[in-house]
Scaffold this motif. Sequence first.
Motif, PDB file in Angstrom:
ATOM      1  N   PRO A 183      -2.690   5.778  -4.001  1.00 20.30           N
ATOM      2  CA  PRO A 183      -2.583   5.295  -5.388  1.00 20.30           C
ATOM      3  C   PRO A 183      -2.370   3.790  -5.503  1.00 20.30           C
ATOM      4  O   PRO A 183      -2.609   3.230  -6.566  1.00 20.30           O
ATOM      5  CB  PRO A 183      -1.378   6.062  -5.927  1.00 20.30           C
ATOM      6  CG  PRO A 183      -0.578   6.396  -4.726  1.00 20.30           C
ATOM      7  CD  PRO A 183      -1.539   6.587  -3.597  1.00 20.30           C
ATOM      8  N   VAL A 184      -1.907   3.134  -4.436  1.00 18.58           N
ATOM      9  CA  VAL A 184      -1.696   1.680  -4.451  1.00 18.58           C
ATOM     10  C   VAL A 184      -2.383   1.085  -3.224  1.00 18.58           C
ATOM     11  O   VAL A 184      -2.151   1.539  -2.105  1.00 18.58           O
ATOM     12  CB  VAL A 184      -0.191   1.325  -4.452  1.00 18.58           C
ATOM     13  CG1 VAL A 184      -0.001  -0.188  -4.433  1.00 18.58           C
ATOM     14  CG2 VAL A 184       0.508   1.941  -5.652  1.00 18.58           C
ATOM     15  N   THR A 202       0.847  -1.196   0.000  1.00 23.86           N
ATOM     16  CA  THR A 202       0.000   0.000   0.000  1.00 23.86           C
ATOM     17  C   THR A 202       0.878   1.241   0.000  1.00 23.86           C
ATOM     18  O   THR A 202       1.888   1.298   0.698  1.00 23.86           O
ATOM     19  CB  THR A 202      -0.920   0.025   1.237  1.00 23.86           C
ATOM     20  OG1 THR A 202      -1.776  -1.111   1.203  1.00 23.86           O
ATOM     21  CG2 THR A 202      -1.775   1.292   1.249  1.00 23.86           C
ATOM     22  N   VAL A 203       0.510   2.223  -0.815  1.00 26.84           N
ATOM     23  CA  VAL A 203       1.197   3.512  -0.850  1.00 26.84           C
ATOM     24  C   VAL A 203       0.154   4.597  -0.628  1.00 26.84           C
ATOM     25  O   VAL A 203      -0.884   4.614  -1.303  1.00 26.84           O
ATOM     26  CB  VAL A 203       1.917   3.745  -2.192  1.00 26.84           C
ATOM     27  CG1 VAL A 203       2.608   5.100  -2.197  1.00 26.84           C
ATOM     28  CG2 VAL A 203       2.931   2.643  -2.459  1.00 26.84           C
ATOM     29  N   GLY A 250      -5.569   1.342  -8.392  1.00 28.20           N
ATOM     30  CA  GLY A 250      -4.664   0.986  -7.316  1.00 28.20           C
ATOM     31  C   GLY A 250      -4.694  -0.454  -6.875  1.00 28.20           C
ATOM     32  O   GLY A 250      -3.930  -0.831  -5.981  1.00 28.20           O
ATOM     33  N   ARG A 251      -5.541  -1.291  -7.476  1.00 24.67           N
ATOM     34  CA  ARG A 251      -5.649  -2.692  -7.072  1.00 24.67           C
ATOM     35  C   ARG A 251      -5.418  -3.608  -8.264  1.00 24.67           C
ATOM     36  O   ARG A 251      -5.696  -3.244  -9.406  1.00 24.67           O
ATOM     37  CB  ARG A 251      -7.024  -2.996  -6.472  1.00 24.67           C
ATOM     38  CG  ARG A 251      -7.350  -2.229  -5.199  1.00 24.67           C
ATOM     39  CD  ARG A 251      -8.697  -2.689  -4.649  1.00 24.67           C
ATOM     40  NE  ARG A 251      -9.120  -1.878  -3.511  1.00 24.67           N
ATOM     41  CZ  ARG A 251      -8.753  -2.129  -2.259  1.00 24.67           C
ATOM     42  NH1 ARG A 251      -7.986  -3.169  -1.999  1.00 24.67           N
ATOM     43  NH2 ARG A 251      -9.153  -1.339  -1.278  1.00 24.67           N
ATOM     44  N   VAL A 252      -4.953  -4.833  -7.976  1.00 22.70           N
ATOM     45  CA  VAL A 252      -4.894  -5.874  -8.994  1.00 22.70           C
ATOM     46  C   VAL A 252      -6.282  -6.501  -9.073  1.00 22.70           C
ATOM     47  O   VAL A 252      -6.782  -7.054  -8.089  1.00 22.70           O
ATOM     48  CB  VAL A 252      -3.843  -6.942  -8.646  1.00 22.70           C
ATOM     49  CG1 VAL A 252      -3.912  -8.102  -9.634  1.00 22.70           C
ATOM     50  CG2 VAL A 252      -2.439  -6.334  -8.657  1.00 22.70           C
ATOM     51  N   VAL A 253      -6.905  -6.394 -10.248  1.00 19.97           N
ATOM     52  CA  VAL A 253      -8.267  -6.912 -10.398  1.00 19.97           C
ATOM     53  C   VAL A 253      -8.289  -8.262 -11.120  1.00 19.97           C
ATOM     54  O   VAL A 253      -9.315  -8.960 -11.075  1.00 19.97           O
ATOM     55  CB  VAL A 253      -9.158  -5.906 -11.148  1.00 19.97           C
ATOM     56  CG1 VAL A 253      -9.299  -4.620 -10.333  1.00 19.97           C
ATOM     57  CG2 VAL A 253      -8.601  -5.605 -12.536  1.00 19.97           C
TER      58      VAL A 253
END
Length: 612
Positions: free
Chosen positions: A316-317, A307-308, A524-527
């Motif tokens: 953003p992450v 997480t950023v 910001g996520r892996v979908v």
Amino acid sequence: MRRPLRHPAGPLRNPTGLLSAALIAVLVLLALVGPPLWGGSAARVDPGRINQGASAAHLLGTDALGRDLLARTLVATRLTLGLALLATAIGTVGGVLLGALPALLPRGTGRAVVAAVDILVAFPALLLAMFTAVVAGLGAQGAVLGIGVALAPTFARLTHTLTASIAGADYIAAARMLRVPRHRVLVRHILPNIAEPLILNTAQSMGTALLGLSAMSFLGMGVQAPSYDWGRLLNEAFGHVYVTPSAVVAPATAVALAGLAFMLLGDAFAKAAAGPGTPAGRTTVPATAPAQAPPAPGAVLEVRDLTVAFPGGVTPVRQVSLTVREGEIVGLVGESGSGKSMTAAAIGQIVPHPGLVGSARTRLCGVELDGLKGAERRKLLGSSLAMVFQDPTSSLNPALRVGGQLAEVATLHDGATRAEARARAVERLGRVHIKEPARVVRQYPHELSGGMRQRAVIAMGLMGAPRLIIADEPTTALDVTVQREVIRVLREVVDDTRAGALFISHDIAVVSELCDRIAVMYAGRVVEELPADALRAARHPYTRALIGSLPDMDTDRSRPLTTIPGRQPSPGDVGAGCAFADRCALATPRCTTRPELRTTGTGHAVACWEAP
């Protein structure tokens, strides 16, 4: 046919620059020959010709001691220009040093220096010069010091602004990752790249210094008798200006022309440098409890719940998990703003301040990064991680030769000698299919084409023995032919070294051609994560939309290209549910709750409630 590059016109190719250069050349000539030729006439006292007007014997008249005013003006050129040059040097050197201090000092102290510079810039320059001259003592020495101190704040502000403008460049970040000392970063990487505007400002400041020194001497605070400069001559003639007006013509004209010449020359250089049509001029965030699971077999990178976040609720992450194995290329794809580059920056630990980074697990080559001390972490990252950025122009320092930049990695990190590092640089350039690498190491980045620069950046990453290569959109700025060359080079490097690679791109076609596995990011996520050869079997609506927007040979050219309606939410506006719901044709009320990434098959995971 390729059109040749158009270079900006030289400063002496326009009338203003040519005229100013001619005037300065005349002034320099007078400074050299004036005292020997007219020194006797300037010093000869003639009681019979006191305060006379212009005549055949004295073209501009005489002073209160009968001395020739024209001769004295010509002789005074040397002292006037010499003092102005010295004051400019003091202001330039002092200002550059003051402006560079914030890059060397701790953040708090640097801010205090910047605040002091701002206060000095707001203070009237002439008053600052007069105050300094009074403290230092009246005379030429005090006036020069005063004008130099008055010029320094402007140079300091300019230096600080220019330094800050390139502080975020990729080659600066790379130098800091290699633990290059701050003073060396400043001297070797920053100052050479901001030298041009400083030099241009110096030319204009010479005119300012000349006018300021003349004003100080005119007020009686500068050059004192029996010495004299143009300002002193004006001071002596001012009392008789109504009787013999010609007495002020020579020194006043000299001051005006000289000051104007230096300022015009500086302006001409600035316009020439700007070119046609251009104006002159790690902290962590809370994360889930660290997982003690054993390293994934063969993984060179293992990230869990990365997480950023930035102040103001901008994230953003969001909980990104990735695994990259030896000899594998994992593609990270998504629209601009999806968090791909910030994910790469977080892995490389170069997230800009005030970004906050947290993760449940970040392992590089099986080593937990959060468990290492600062020096150990930098050493592991410097030896095991190579980053290839999107713009090779910003990744390579334009002021240094290509070979020197590549060799710096080996000399600073591996302790190689200069000869060993140079030989390794030549070998690495050859490995990425750059022709005549021994010649290329002697060239500057601007002498290489875009594709060659990108391959040089890849070679720089290979100067060590990296186990992970992060390529952040390395083909975006290149044409299709060069893109294929760079992709081929990356594939060959991974196959030869058995390193893992994380390839970041917004072009899903390029990713599908190069990569073994693909991770699709949105907001910001892996979908979705799936094998590259199973891309046509993608299940997430966003992935399918990306694929559907790609034209192919069967696309009906009479119809508009397929697009994804709406736009991606900004990092600060992502809600609690599925971020893609507003653009998704399959959205249902259930999508107000965010779906987790779940496995749906071998090597396939998707975060969607309605995925088929």
